[in-house]
Design a protein around this motif. Structure first.
Motif, short mmCIF file in Angstrom:
data_model
loop_
_atom_site.label_atom_id
_atom_site.label_comp_id
_atom_site.label_asym_id
_atom_site.label_seq_id
_atom_site.Cartn_x
_atom_site.Cartn_y
_atom_site.Cartn_z
N PHE A 17 0.82 -1.48 -0.14
CA PHE A 17 0.03 -0.02 0.02
C PHE A 17 0.78 1.31 -0.06
N ALA A 18 0.53 2.40 -0.74
CA ALA A 18 1.34 3.69 -0.65
C ALA A 18 1.05 4.27 0.99
N ALA A 19 1.91 5.16 1.28
CA ALA A 19 1.86 5.76 2.40
C ALA A 19 0.61 6.49 2.75
N THR A 20 0.05 6.99 1.68
CA THR A 20 -1.45 7.63 1.94
C THR A 20 -2.57 6.75 2.27
N GLU A 21 -2.40 5.43 2.03
CA GLU A 21 -3.27 4.51 2.09
C GLU A 21 -3.13 3.41 3.19
N VAL A 22 -1.77 3.22 3.69
CA VAL A 22 -1.48 2.35 4.38
C VAL A 22 -2.36 2.20 5.90
N ASP A 40 7.30 6.32 14.75
CA ASP A 40 7.86 6.97 13.33
C ASP A 40 7.63 5.92 12.22
N VAL A 41 6.79 6.03 11.24
CA VAL A 41 6.15 4.79 10.51
C VAL A 41 6.64 5.13 9.06
N TRP A 42 7.21 3.93 8.56
CA TRP A 42 7.84 4.08 7.19
C TRP A 42 7.19 2.56 6.42
N VAL A 43 6.95 2.89 5.13
CA VAL A 43 6.52 1.94 4.47
C VAL A 43 7.04 1.52 2.98
N VAL A 44 7.21 0.15 2.73
CA VAL A 44 7.66 0.08 1.34
C VAL A 44 7.04 -1.40 0.84
N ASP A 45 6.91 -1.25 -0.50
CA ASP A 45 6.20 -2.47 -1.18
C ASP A 45 7.36 -3.43 -1.57
N ALA A 46 8.06 -4.03 -0.82
CA ALA A 46 9.20 -4.85 -0.88
C ALA A 46 9.00 -5.86 -1.92
#
Lengths: 681, 681
Positions: A17-22, A40-46
């Motif tokens: 999911f994108a940062a705006t949706e997660v 502090d949250v980070w997201v990646v679609d690995a």
């Protein structure tokens, strides 16, 4: 995963999911923790990054890069150097190409990394997360669930089974939902062959046939088609995936032979994104489970298609995606599930077979299913023989008691039990019903002998005992016992899941490893030829021996397992077990590798039938003369390719010798089969 | 034996002397005890009675009858009933005939029993009885002798070797003198073939050749003849028995092919009474031992005759009379004695090979001979492989050190050692001399590395490692290890002394036991066929495999052992080991049984040579198509005959199946050998 997070900690999430949706996809409990501890949250679609960089589903490089990108104190230029060196060290042996792809993934990962702007409020619905569903049995809720949650140390000793017997069918409570894509069925193209379900390593795709009125309460759009069969007319067919049990390996899609008339690329099965289909397919799966099950006395499971109409009793194991072993075990349960006894050696099969607290071995609604136990590498064949001898003794006692009690239970009835023909599933079914009647009679006429007979009466129903293990067991550590059991003349069946290497312990060479393969203890290529276990067994003369490969011939596989069960002496079935991590190929190619092993002559298919008539050759060579060279075959697997890179001259020499091995073995097998050499030139 | 006799006790003696003569044959010590304690002495010639009653050398019934005849308190009529019942119980299975012969022996024994009128004075010469001769080594006199006398518990712990290493060549100090008859040689008929000495289970009959002047100090009448040989001209030959080491089995006489031109019953060897010949032959034996020994670099031991010119280093074991195993071990020592290393599994061979305190393994005058150690049933193959790996490591170290020290020891000299051709005995002999020179050089130029090299220098001389055991080891308990070592690709040799039964522990069936044989755990006849160990080994492709039977073909036996040693990979030699007690035949027939096993096809002779050229079949079938039936063969051995008496119908059925086994195996072997089936019909 957030249990140990400190206030203000950094949280890196791999999600599609994108940062705006997660945020909206996170469970309420996780949202609350993030807010409470100000994370502090980070997201990646690995998975997407890995896939785009040609790494398949291997996300470790992507996640490492993201870690360094957001870890304070390490400049990314420095981190990139470290990562490059580490990649070179780890994958150098696997070729420049692999190294370059991983290095490319480092930058792509950092580019794909997004910072999540955490909202100030919870948005997820209130929900109590349940490890297992509320309808699970009491034991599963009170013991299995805490064990799964990692709280086993909080259980009292009294909660655990005193005799070590655990309930079966519990792997179904571990819904993992790990598949990025799942197979979606197009009934308009399907030809009802059953190939997709027979190869599925996790029993996550199934077929069922039913009468039309079974669909009365079906969810809207539940896919179905009319089933083509003379023996079972007027039935409808559904092929259904369990989205949360599927691993997304894609083997089912690879073997599907049915494509649209007007589009050779449009098959009856196609992989589609999990996220898009999960909701609908999960509802369909639940309904599918409730459709009636067929039993072996109704369906003669003597080919691929009919065998797949029977429910598996080995489902949702934790085996690797694309595992080449598990389909054989699942098939055993479809053929003999309600009378199966398994002695399982140490190895992959003992891990995914009994990975406490859950097991994939399961039962039918009557509670009948495989009885399974695990013994050691060094004594499993003997352990299985012991189970057989005990069962023989109990059957013998039951027969003696029944003869003695014949006046009480009725002479014709006792004779019917004693003389029962149990050579077919119908015969076994009838015997089982007789035994149930007998138990009622015994309860109505209780005596000491009657109670003793009641205790052993179930042993009057024929069972199918299988001694199972890998090549590390059968070729190496347990080979003495295997040989002894083969020489015993007893009615036991041995199934060797031959992955040609110690898969479970990390890829050590065994005597089943072919020449030229790189493995631990054979780091510079195995110098000796693979041991011919089949020939050793055949030399006894009274042992049924088959060499099978599901991806080479599924029909020969079914035939061999049925013949092995039927032969009243020892049987040995050696099953080619493609192994993704140890052989080095893409998950979806598991059956393609088996096919090519057969086509190259590396794995001839055969059956040695001691029961063959006077005018028949007992040895039947079931595959055709090789059409691929050993070199062609080897080119498709990392285990061979590694030596080609590190020592091309030696690889060349060993592959030439391996080709000689294949040619000589093929010649010998042709002789055994009575095929004139001249036919083949 | 008189140590515990009370005053006035009764003493029953088995001796070949009449009551009037026996006194003078007793040692002075025994005479004194009889007089001092006023013993009541009886004598019986039990061997004569047993022999006359058709019991061979089995004297137990005779001695039992005599015991009851002189024991007070039991009337002989009553005793006769007991004995009859006991005979019936013990021998019933072996047939009416055996029972009747034993019952006849009871009366014959009582008739032959004589009361000895004890004189009032000592008549024997004063003599100190010595357990071992005074010329024996210190260890033998101070440790071995007390152990032999049964006084081991009186030895201090410090007297025993701290590392468990015992001196070799000590069985020669146990002179037993148990042969009633011994072979006497007639040089006028002998054809110098060596067959008598190659078959002797106890190395008690030998041949030596020598130049005429070696006879200068020969005892009068020392028999000799000119030796027929182109390669070794102008030598004389003597064949000599050691009367006190011979067991009188008569195998040598049975195999002697040379008879007088005018009398087909007069052979070059004949059994004569021990008592008449012992004196003369003992003197001749002592002289014979002093004749010079030949060494393998002088005699090319590539056939039966020449192999027998080399001294055995396995002599006077405690194996049974007529043992079929020991000749193979003795032959190994003649072929490779000065460089032989043996890992010996549990079994008969570990007992007669290391029957503490003595061992038959011995050395030459330089102290070179087999190094022998015993490990377990379940790990002997691995144990032997470990010895090999250690030796390889030491050799590798030696080579590295020698390369490093080349400037010191001289480059041409170090190159001569490193590049030595040790494929022949001459080459090995030369290398051994080079290593002795090297040690002198190293001592003259001492350094740390020089001392390290000196420590491992002997590992530069080629050795011959043999992993030895019986069928209980190789087919059953140690089969996993045997298989693993065969699959290792290493240069080790395995010798299986296949008696087809656990001989040492009393005759339990093994997987080597043929169908139809009665054995423990197969009391009603073995139902399954013998395992084909040779085929299992051949399937590896790089294993030299031979099946041999000394009595079937002595020349093939010699050839196979030489080829096995020469092959630089794993070798397996399976040796038919006739076993008097377990198979049930007369001692003298040991080699005849081996011959018939081959002639019946029960034991085909073959060699599988991985080194065979492109145009050769690696598999060579060395025996002819069967000329005897399995039934013919089985009729000659108790192990088969027992079933024929107890269950003739089953015996019939199993022998028919055994015949099928033989036919099928023979057909397969013909195929492997590339022999057209049509040639044999």
């Amino acid at each position: 995963v957030l249990g140990t997070a400190r206030r203000g900690a950094t949280f890196l999430l791999n999600a599609p999911f994108a940062a705006t949706e997660v945020w909206d996809h996170l469970p309420r409990r996780v949202q609350a923790t993030i807010l409470e501890r100000d994370l502090d949250v980070w997201v990646v679609d690995a998975e997407r990054v890995a896939s785009e960089c040609g790494l398949g589903r291997r996300i470790n490089t992507v996640m490492q890069a993201c870690f360094f990108a957001i870890a304070s104190g390490v400049p990314m230029t420095r981190a990139r150097q470290w990562l490059s060196a580490s990649i070179d060290h780890a994958y150098g042996k696997r070729g420049d190409d692999v190294v370059e792809r991983n290095i490319a993934a480092v930058d792509a990962a950092v580019d794909a990394l997004e910072h999540v702007m955490v909202p100030s409020a919870l948005t997820a619905r209130e929900s109590q997360h349940m490890t297992v569903p509320p309808e699970a049995p009491v034991f599963v809720r009170s013991v299995t669930a805490p064990l799964l949650e990692g709280h086993g140390d909080a259980l009292p000793v009294s909660a655990l089974p005193a005799d070590g017997t655990f309930p079966t069918g519990t792997a179904r409570y571990e819904k993992r939902g790990i598949a990025p894509t799942i197979p979606i069925w197009d009934p308009s193209i399907c030809i009802d062959c059953g190939k997709c379900t027979i190869v599925c390593p996790h029993a996550a795709i199934r077929m069922k046939i039913y009468e039309p009125d079974a669909l009365t309460d079906a969810p809207e759009g539940f896919p179905t088609k009319s089933f083509r069969s003379r023996e079972l007319p007027d039935r409808w067919l559904t092929i259904q995936v369990s989205p949360d049990d599927c691993t997304g390996c894609g083997v089912c899609v690879e073997v599907c032979p049915a494509h649209a008339k007007d589009d050779a690329n449009h098959f009856a099965l196609a992989l589609e994104p999990y996220a898009e289909h999960r909701g609908v397919e999960a509802v369909r799966w639940d309904f599918f489970l409730g459709l009636p099950e067929l039993t072996p006395d109704v369906v003669a499971a003597d080919n691929v298609k009919t065998s797949q109409l029977l429910p598996p009793r080995f489902e949702f194991s934790g085996a690797c995606a694309g595992c080449g072993e598990t389909p054989y075990l699942k098939l055993l349960t479809q053929l003999f599930g309600d009378r199966l006894v398994i002695a399982n050696a140490t190895g992959c099969s003992s891990i995914y077979g009994g990975n406490l607290p859950t097991t994939p071995w399961s039962t039918d609604k009557h509670g009948r299913g495989p009885a399974w136990a695990n013994s050691l590498f060094e004594d499993n064949a003997e352990f299985g023989l012991g189970l057989k001898l005990a069962a023989e003794f109990r059957e013998h006692s039951a027969r003696a008691l029944l003869e003695q009690l014949a006046p009480t239970v009725g002479k014709p009835f006792s004779a019917a039990i004693l003389d029962a023909d149990q050579s077919s599933e119908v015969g076994i079914h009838e015997q089982r019903e007789r035994v149930e009647r007998l138990l009622n009679v015994l309860l109505a006429h209780p005596s000491e002998d009657a109670m003793r007979l009641a205790d052993v009466a179930h042993d009057l129903v024929r069972r199918s005992l299988w001694i199972v293990g890998g090549d590390g067991w059968a070729y190496d550590i347990g080979s003495g016992g295997v040989d002894h059991v083969l020489g015993s003349g007893r009615d036991v069946n041995l199934l060797v899941l031959d992955s040609q290497v110690y898969s479970n312990t990390g890829g050590q060479a065994s005597k089943a490893t072919p020449r030229g393969v790189v493995a631990k203890f054979a780091a510079s290529g195995k110098r000796t030829a693979k041991k011919d276990l089949g020939l050793e067994a055949m030399s006894y003369g009274d042992v049924y021996v088959a060499q099978i490969a599901l991806g080479g011939s599924d029909i020969q596989t079914v035939k061999a397992l049925l013949e092995a069960d039927a032969w009243p002496g020892p049987s040995l079935v050696i099953a080619y077990s493609s192994c993704v991590p140890a052989h080095g190929f893409a998950e979806c190619d598991s059956m393609n590798r088996q096919r090519d092993a057969v086509h190259s002559g590396m794995w001839p298919l055969f059956r040695y039938r001691p029961a063959a008539g006077e005018d028949q050759h007992p040895f039947s060579l079931d595959s055709h003369a090789p059409t691929l060279t050993v070199r062609d075959f080897a080119a498709g697997e990392e285990r061979f390719a590694m030596l080609g890179r590190s020592n091309p001259a030696l690889a060349d020499e060993l592959l030439e010798l391996a080709q000689d091995d294949v040619n000589e073995r093929w010649h010998l097998y042709e002789q055994l089969a009575g095929i004139e050499r001249s036919l083949h030139g």
